[in-house]
Write a protein that holds these residues in place. Structure first.
Motif, PDB file in Angstrom:
ATOM      1  N   HIS A   9       9.283  41.254  48.306  1.00 32.74           N
ATOM      2  CA  HIS A   9       9.166  40.123  49.220  1.00 32.74           C
ATOM      3  C   HIS A   9       9.066  40.597  50.656  1.00 32.74           C
ATOM      4  CE1 HIS A   9      13.612  39.601  50.522  1.00 32.74           C
ATOM      5  NE2 HIS A   9      13.474  40.792  49.994  1.00 32.74           N
ATOM      6  N   SER A  10       8.680  39.672  51.514  1.00 29.95           N
ATOM      7  CA  SER A  10       8.646  39.906  52.949  1.00 29.95           C
ATOM      8  C   SER A  10       9.695  38.972  53.543  1.00 29.95           C
ATOM      9  CB  SER A  10       7.245  39.604  53.488  1.00 29.95           C
ATOM     10  OG  SER A  10       7.152  39.968  54.845  1.00 29.95           O
ATOM     11  N   PRO A  11      10.875  39.500  53.849  1.00 26.49           N
ATOM     12  CA  PRO A  11      12.031  38.634  54.096  1.00 26.49           C
ATOM     13  C   PRO A  11      12.092  37.862  55.412  1.00 26.49           C
ATOM     14  CG  PRO A  11      12.683  40.939  54.079  1.00 26.49           C
ATOM     15  CD  PRO A  11      11.229  40.900  53.777  1.00 26.49           C
ATOM     16  N   LYS A  12      11.876  38.504  56.546  1.00 29.49           N
ATOM     17  CA  LYS A  12      12.113  37.801  57.814  1.00 29.49           C
ATOM     18  C   LYS A  12      11.581  38.606  58.991  1.00 29.49           C
ATOM     19  CE  LYS A  12      16.689  39.804  58.165  1.00 29.49           C
ATOM     20  NZ  LYS A  12      18.117  39.591  58.205  1.00 29.49           N
ATOM     21  N   THR A  13      11.542  37.966  60.146  1.00 24.46           N
ATOM     22  CA  THR A  13      11.119  38.631  61.384  1.00 24.46           C
ATOM     23  C   THR A  13      11.939  39.899  61.592  1.00 24.46           C
ATOM     24  OG1 THR A  13      10.513  36.514  62.355  1.00 24.46           O
ATOM     25  CG2 THR A  13      10.885  38.331  63.886  1.00 24.46           C
ATOM     26  N   GLY A  14      11.251  40.980  61.932  1.00 23.52           N
ATOM     27  CA  GLY A  14      11.922  42.256  62.174  1.00 23.52           C
ATOM     28  C   GLY A  14      12.072  43.099  60.919  1.00 23.52           C
ATOM     29  N   SER A  15      11.683  42.571  59.782  1.00 24.87           N
ATOM     30  CA  SER A  15      11.796  43.315  58.531  1.00 24.87           C
ATOM     31  C   SER A  15      10.402  43.659  58.011  1.00 24.87           C
ATOM     32  CB  SER A  15      12.586  42.489  57.506  1.00 24.87           C
ATOM     33  OG  SER A  15      12.918  43.296  56.391  1.00 24.87           O
ATOM     34  N   VAL A  16      10.372  44.247  56.817  1.00 25.78           N
ATOM     35  CA  VAL A  16       9.122  44.686  56.198  1.00 25.78           C
ATOM     36  C   VAL A  16       9.108  44.289  54.718  1.00 25.78           C
ATOM     37  CG1 VAL A  16       8.854  46.656  57.767  1.00 25.78           C
ATOM     38  CG2 VAL A  16      10.094  46.948  55.609  1.00 25.78           C
ATOM     39  N   VAL A  17       7.945  44.371  54.108  1.00 23.25           N
ATOM     40  CA  VAL A  17       7.837  44.138  52.668  1.00 23.25           C
ATOM     41  C   VAL A  17       8.676  45.192  51.966  1.00 23.25           C
ATOM     42  CG1 VAL A  17       6.278  44.174  50.673  1.00 23.25           C
ATOM     43  CG2 VAL A  17       5.537  43.106  52.818  1.00 23.25           C
ATOM     44  N   LYS A  18       9.543  44.735  51.046  1.00 24.48           N
ATOM     45  CA  LYS A  18      10.424  45.677  50.353  1.00 24.48           C
ATOM     46  C   LYS A  18      10.892  45.127  49.024  1.00 24.48           C
ATOM     47  CE  LYS A  18      14.215  44.277  53.384  1.00 24.48           C
ATOM     48  NZ  LYS A  18      15.203  44.801  54.320  1.00 24.48           N
ATOM     49  N   LEU A  19      11.443  46.026  48.238  1.00 27.56           N
ATOM     50  CA  LEU A  19      12.033  45.707  46.944  1.00 27.56           C
ATOM     51  C   LEU A  19      13.517  45.462  47.165  1.00 27.56           C
ATOM     52  CD1 LEU A  19      11.516  45.602  43.835  1.00 27.56           C
ATOM     53  CD2 LEU A  19      12.162  48.011  43.780  1.00 27.56           C
ATOM     54  N   THR A  20      13.986  44.286  46.748  1.00 30.56           N
ATOM     55  CA  THR A  20      15.366  43.883  46.998  1.00 30.56           C
ATOM     56  C   THR A  20      15.958  43.245  45.752  1.00 30.56           C
ATOM     57  OG1 THR A  20      14.761  43.347  49.281  1.00 30.56           O
ATOM     58  CG2 THR A  20      16.834  42.444  48.486  1.00 30.56           C
ATOM     59  N   LYS A  21      17.257  43.469  45.555  1.00 33.99           N
ATOM     60  CA  LYS A  21      17.968  42.781  44.479  1.00 33.99           C
ATOM     61  C   LYS A  21      18.032  41.288  44.805  1.00 33.99           C
ATOM     62  CE  LYS A  21      22.297  42.685  41.980  1.00 33.99           C
ATOM     63  NZ  LYS A  21      23.701  43.032  41.958  1.00 33.99           N
ATOM     64  N   ILE A  22      17.854  40.439  43.795  1.00 36.23           N
ATOM     65  CA  ILE A  22      17.978  38.993  43.998  1.00 36.23           C
ATOM     66  C   ILE A  22      19.428  38.702  44.395  1.00 36.23           C
ATOM     67  CG2 ILE A  22      17.847  36.722  42.900  1.00 36.23           C
ATOM     68  CD1 ILE A  22      15.658  37.928  41.062  1.00 36.23           C
ATOM     69  N   TRP A  23      19.626  38.091  45.552  1.00 41.71           N
ATOM     70  CA  TRP A  23      20.959  37.932  46.132  1.00 41.71           C
ATOM     71  C   TRP A  23      21.614  36.596  45.841  1.00 41.71           C
ATOM     72  CZ3 TRP A  23      16.339  38.124  48.662  1.00 41.71           C
ATOM     73  CH2 TRP A  23      15.923  36.971  49.303  1.00 41.71           C
ATOM     74  N   SER A  24      20.934  35.727  45.145  1.00 41.34           N
ATOM     75  CA  SER A  24      21.477  34.397  44.894  1.00 41.34           C
ATOM     76  C   SER A  24      21.270  33.998  43.440  1.00 41.34           C
ATOM     77  CB  SER A  24      20.754  33.388  45.800  1.00 41.34           C
ATOM     78  OG  SER A  24      21.093  32.074  45.460  1.00 41.34           O
TER      79      SER A  24
END
Length: 158
Positions: free
Chosen positions: A134-149
């Motif tokens: 996903h591409s999470p938010k301003t100041g971040s980059v496209v990345k692989l992340t654990k589903i947090w919710s």
């Protein structure tokens, strides 16, 4: 639905079987030269997942749809377009367009929608093992992340 192998003895005992009868008893009808719809959808999902992963590190950009920066739904839109599927622009519209599935049925390439109440506010592409691209938010980059919710919904692109 589980695919069943062709059994000559079954047809010999029961006579001619129609596609409707076969479907009613949980079988599937395979047409020579034809790709089952589920297989085609899985192939598009796998390609979209690879496209999203190839964008690792691309910066977030509000409203961006690629190829060098993305917001969340822009990454999904771009990835699936490259895989040969058309999706609407926003996360909510993408949710509305997908076939909703249970978490227990999720597969790599399915979409993961984060919501608050009845509104979807974020989307990513399921990568397996409880993670999304996903591409999470301003100041971040496209990345692989654990589903947090735990409050997510899943959708499959047809």
């Amino acid at each position: 639905m589980t695919a069943h192998a062709y059994s000559p003895s079954l047809f010999a005992r029961t006579g001619t079987v129609s596609a409707v009868t076969l479907a009613a008893v949980g079988g599937s009808l395979l047409v020579p030269g034809g790709a089952p719809e589920a297989h085609a959808a899985a192939a598009h999902a796998a390609k979209a997942l690879k496209v999203a992963a190839s964008k690792k590190g691309a910066p977030y950009g509000y409203g961006a749809t690629g190829p060098s920066s993305f917001d969340c739904s822009g990454l999904v839109l771009y990835s699936y377009r490259k895989a040969g599927r058309s999706l609407p622009r926003t996360a909510q519209a993408q949710y509305n367009r997908t076939r909703h599935i249970a978490a227990s049925s999720r597969q790599k390439g399915d979409l993961v929608f984060f919501h608050h109440g009845g509104q979807v506010y974020h989307v990513g592409i399921y990568a397996g093992a409880g993670k999304i691209w996903h591409s999470p938010k301003t100041g971040s980059v496209v990345k692989l992340t654990k589903i947090w919710s735990k409050g997510v919904r899943y959708g499959r692109v047809g």
